[in-house]
Design a protein around this motif. Structure first.
Motif: not given
Length: 106
Positions: A57-58, A60, A73
């Motif tokens: 995922q880009s 969180y 990220y």
């Protein structure tokens, strides 16, 4: 009669002194609250391990100990059959938050 006037004057001075101290204590409390308000964010870097076939995922969503925010990220590193994904960013206090004095990052 003079004794009564002196007693009333002394009592008035005591009341004025007490009210003045209360106002000063209130001002000091407001200053402390402002200082605490300034410490409502902190930088965080975390590492998540995922399998080689799992999507990375880009962002969180971070929510730990009252601290929450969205981390971005910032890199990855392969370790055999696992990938360590690094996320970093700034999180904010959303309630009672714990913060270690020595270590601001988690």
């Amino acid at each position: 009669m003079k004794k009564v006037v002196k007693l009333v004057a002394v009592l008035c001075l005591l009341v004025v002194g007490y009210v003045g101290m209360s106002v000063q204590s209130s001002a000091e409390t407001n200053q402390s609250e402002a200082e605490v308000e300034l410490a409502t964010s902190k930088p965080v870097t975390i590492h998540i391990y995922v399998g080689p076939n799992e999507p990375i995922q880009s962002i969180y969503d971070y929510n730990v100990g009252g601290w929450s925010g969205v981390l971005s990220y910032s890199g990855q590193q392969s370790f055999g059959d696992m990938i360590r994904v690094t996320y970093s960013g700034t999180v904010y206090c959303s309630g009672p938050c714990a913060m270690a004095k020595d270590n601001a990052e988690e």
